[in-house]
Design a protein around this motif. Structure first.
Motif, mmCIF file in Angstrom:
data_model
loop_
_atom_site.group_PDB
_atom_site.id
_atom_site.type_symbol
_atom_site.label_atom_id
_atom_site.label_comp_id
_atom_site.label_asym_id
_atom_site.label_seq_id
_atom_site.Cartn_x
_atom_site.Cartn_y
_atom_site.Cartn_z
ATOM 1 N N ASN A 193 -9.703 10.636 -41.306
ATOM 2 C CA ASN A 193 -9.034 9.400 -40.911
ATOM 3 C C ASN A 193 -9.366 9.002 -39.474
ATOM 4 O OD1 ASN A 193 -7.214 10.736 -39.043
ATOM 5 N ND2 ASN A 193 -6.065 11.435 -40.818
ATOM 6 N N ILE A 194 -8.929 7.803 -39.116
ATOM 7 C CA ILE A 194 -9.024 7.314 -37.744
ATOM 8 C C ILE A 194 -7.613 6.936 -37.316
ATOM 9 C CG2 ILE A 194 -9.955 5.538 -36.202
ATOM 10 C CD1 ILE A 194 -12.314 5.279 -38.155
ATOM 11 N N THR A 195 -7.181 7.508 -36.204
ATOM 12 C CA THR A 195 -5.860 7.223 -35.675
ATOM 13 C C THR A 195 -6.001 6.344 -34.442
ATOM 14 O OG1 THR A 195 -5.005 9.334 -36.482
ATOM 15 C CG2 THR A 195 -3.737 8.246 -34.747
ATOM 16 N N GLU A 196 -5.225 5.281 -34.405
ATOM 17 C CA GLU A 196 -5.169 4.417 -33.224
ATOM 18 C C GLU A 196 -3.886 4.737 -32.473
ATOM 19 O OE1 GLU A 196 -4.876 -0.330 -32.077
ATOM 20 O OE2 GLU A 196 -5.336 0.251 -34.137
ATOM 21 N N ARG A 197 -4.021 4.966 -31.184
ATOM 22 C CA ARG A 197 -2.874 5.322 -30.346
ATOM 23 C C ARG A 197 -2.781 4.366 -29.173
ATOM 24 N NH1 ARG A 197 -1.208 11.092 -30.805
ATOM 25 N NH2 ARG A 197 0.026 10.510 -29.027
ATOM 26 N N SER A 198 -1.582 4.107 -28.719
ATOM 27 C CA SER A 198 -1.406 3.355 -27.481
ATOM 28 C C SER A 198 -1.425 4.355 -26.323
ATOM 29 C CB SER A 198 -0.095 2.571 -27.482
ATOM 30 O OG SER A 198 1.001 3.459 -27.432
ATOM 31 N N LEU A 199 -1.973 3.927 -25.205
ATOM 32 C CA LEU A 199 -2.028 4.770 -24.011
ATOM 33 C C LEU A 199 -1.640 3.915 -22.820
ATOM 34 C CD1 LEU A 199 -2.829 7.431 -22.538
ATOM 35 C CD2 LEU A 199 -5.140 6.475 -22.368
ATOM 36 N N ILE A 200 -0.576 4.304 -22.150
ATOM 37 C CA ILE A 200 -0.148 3.631 -20.925
ATOM 38 C C ILE A 200 -0.037 4.686 -19.844
ATOM 39 C CG2 ILE A 200 1.624 2.237 -19.797
ATOM 40 C CD1 ILE A 200 2.437 1.253 -22.604
ATOM 41 N N THR A 201 -0.700 4.433 -18.721
ATOM 42 C CA THR A 201 -0.642 5.366 -17.594
ATOM 43 C C THR A 201 -0.244 4.608 -16.335
ATOM 44 O OG1 THR A 201 -2.957 5.089 -16.955
ATOM 45 C CG2 THR A 201 -2.469 6.803 -18.584
ATOM 46 N N TYR B 237 0.854 -1.191 0.000
ATOM 47 C CA TYR B 237 0.000 0.000 0.000
ATOM 48 C C TYR B 237 0.877 1.225 0.000
ATOM 49 C CZ TYR B 237 -3.685 3.215 1.323
ATOM 50 O OH TYR B 237 -4.584 4.252 1.345
ATOM 51 N N PRO B 238 0.567 2.284 -0.724
ATOM 52 C CA PRO B 238 -0.523 2.433 -1.668
ATOM 53 C C PRO B 238 -0.323 1.520 -2.871
ATOM 54 C CG PRO B 238 0.846 4.417 -1.676
ATOM 55 C CD PRO B 238 1.382 3.503 -0.629
ATOM 56 N N TYR B 239 -1.415 1.135 -3.498
ATOM 57 C CA TYR B 239 -1.423 0.157 -4.573
ATOM 58 C C TYR B 239 -0.932 0.788 -5.881
ATOM 59 C CZ TYR B 239 -4.615 -1.706 -1.079
ATOM 60 O OH TYR B 239 -5.186 -2.105 0.096
ATOM 61 N N GLN B 240 0.104 0.202 -6.447
ATOM 62 C CA GLN B 240 0.651 0.684 -7.716
ATOM 63 C C GLN B 240 -0.174 0.115 -8.865
ATOM 64 O OE1 GLN B 240 3.196 2.940 -7.767
ATOM 65 N NE2 GLN B 240 2.828 3.142 -9.951
ATOM 66 N N VAL B 241 -0.541 0.973 -9.839
ATOM 67 C CA VAL B 241 -1.407 0.563 -10.947
ATOM 68 C C VAL B 241 -0.823 1.045 -12.268
ATOM 69 C CG1 VAL B 241 -3.718 0.760 -11.946
ATOM 70 C CG2 VAL B 241 -3.441 0.727 -9.461
ATOM 71 N N GLU B 242 -0.889 0.180 -13.274
ATOM 72 C CA GLU B 242 -0.586 0.566 -14.643
ATOM 73 C C GLU B 242 -1.792 0.194 -15.493
ATOM 74 O OE1 GLU B 242 4.024 0.437 -15.738
ATOM 75 O OE2 GLU B 242 3.182 -1.533 -15.265
ATOM 76 N N THR B 243 -2.187 1.101 -16.364
ATOM 77 C CA THR B 243 -3.325 0.878 -17.253
ATOM 78 C C THR B 243 -2.833 0.904 -18.692
ATOM 79 O OG1 THR B 243 -4.798 1.935 -15.661
ATOM 80 C CG2 THR B 243 -5.610 1.715 -17.916
ATOM 81 N N PHE B 244 -3.264 -0.095 -19.456
ATOM 82 C CA PHE B 244 -2.880 -0.233 -20.858
ATOM 83 C C PHE B 244 -4.151 -0.097 -21.685
ATOM 84 C CE2 PHE B 244 -0.009 -2.533 -18.175
ATOM 85 C CZ PHE B 244 1.245 -2.195 -18.651
ATOM 86 N N ALA B 245 -4.148 0.847 -22.615
ATOM 87 C CA ALA B 245 -5.366 1.125 -23.379
ATOM 88 C C ALA B 245 -5.015 1.523 -24.808
ATOM 89 C CB ALA B 245 -6.159 2.241 -22.706
ATOM 90 N N LYS B 246 -6.062 1.598 -25.615
ATOM 91 C CA LYS B 246 -5.951 2.121 -26.977
ATOM 92 C C LYS B 246 -6.900 3.312 -27.083
ATOM 93 C CE LYS B 246 -3.620 -1.300 -29.290
ATOM 94 N NZ LYS B 246 -3.370 -2.163 -28.186
ATOM 95 N N GLN B 247 -6.464 4.316 -27.788
ATOM 96 C CA GLN B 247 -7.309 5.463 -28.101
ATOM 97 C C GLN B 247 -7.608 5.417 -29.594
ATOM 98 O OE1 GLN B 247 -4.577 8.536 -26.542
ATOM 99 N NE2 GLN B 247 -6.426 9.448 -25.716
ATOM 100 N N PHE B 248 -8.852 5.712 -29.928
ATOM 101 C CA PHE B 248 -9.256 5.814 -31.325
ATOM 102 C C PHE B 248 -9.741 7.241 -31.545
ATOM 103 C CE2 PHE B 248 -9.561 1.416 -30.105
ATOM 104 C CZ PHE B 248 -8.938 0.772 -31.160
ATOM 105 N N ILE B 249 -9.015 7.965 -32.384
ATOM 106 C CA ILE B 249 -9.299 9.369 -32.645
ATOM 107 C C ILE B 249 -9.890 9.458 -34.053
ATOM 108 C CG2 ILE B 249 -8.324 11.671 -32.818
ATOM 109 C CD1 ILE B 249 -6.075 10.591 -30.897
ATOM 110 N N THR B 250 -11.173 9.807 -34.120
ATOM 111 C CA THR B 250 -11.894 9.838 -35.392
ATOM 112 C C THR B 250 -12.025 11.262 -35.887
ATOM 113 O OG1 THR B 250 -13.144 7.880 -34.705
ATOM 114 C CG2 THR B 250 -14.026 9.159 -36.557
ATOM 115 N N ARG B 251 -11.427 11.515 -37.046
ATOM 116 C CA ARG B 251 -11.522 12.804 -37.731
ATOM 117 C C ARG B 251 -12.308 12.598 -39.016
ATOM 118 N NH1 ARG B 251 -6.317 12.037 -35.970
ATOM 119 N NH2 ARG B 251 -5.509 13.572 -34.492
ATOM 120 N N ALA B 252 -12.642 13.672 -39.692
ATOM 121 C CA ALA B 252 -13.376 13.564 -40.953
ATOM 122 C C ALA B 252 -12.596 12.765 -41.986
ATOM 123 C CB ALA B 252 -13.697 14.955 -41.498
#
Length: 129
Positions: free
Chosen positions: A86-94, A69-84
């Motif tokens: 194109n669509i961009t895929e991004r990695s997101l790690i926090t 404690y305190p509990y250590q956390v890592e989050t792994f995600a993808k972001q999809f950004i949609t524009r007129a």
């Protein structure tokens, strides 16, 4: 998971952005607010609105260490950004730490995020529409 959904899923609507970010910030300490303020200062939210951009986050996994404690956390995600165009895929790690808190309607999990940090947020691919 919920914090990331509220904080990183954005529509080109100023009031929706403010509402969701406000809800996300109820789950975190000043470190998340500092990240929000940095994005705002760099014009990130204004570009979302003026460019009519949709941003969606999909959580891949959350790694929590509940052995200390305190509990250590890592989050792994993808972001999809949609524009007129194109669509961009991004990695997101926090990363962050979770500290125990009182459960409430605003924080049903009973944890507060502290030391929130974006470790990685990079483009993976862009697909033309």
């Amino acid at each position: 998971r919920r914090f990331h959904e509220l904080f990183f899923t954005l529509s080109p609507d100023k009031s929706a952005i403010e509402h969701n970010v406000r809800r996300a910030l109820l789950l975190a300490d000043k470190s998340a607010y500092d990240c929000y303020a940095d994005f705002a200062e760099k014009g990130y939210y204004n570009r979302i609105i003026s460019g009519n951009i949709l941003q969606r986050v999909v959580i891949d996994s959350v790694r929590c260490n509940f052995n200390s404690y305190p509990y250590q956390v890592e989050t792994f995600a993808k972001q999809f950004i949609t524009r007129a165009s194109n669509i961009t895929e991004r990695s997101l790690i926090t990363s962050c730490r979770l500290i125990n808190s009182v459960r409430s309607d605003n924080n049903p999990q009973g944890f507060i995020i502290e030391q929130f940090n974006v470790i990685e947020n990079k483009d993976l691919r862009t697909v033309e529409r």
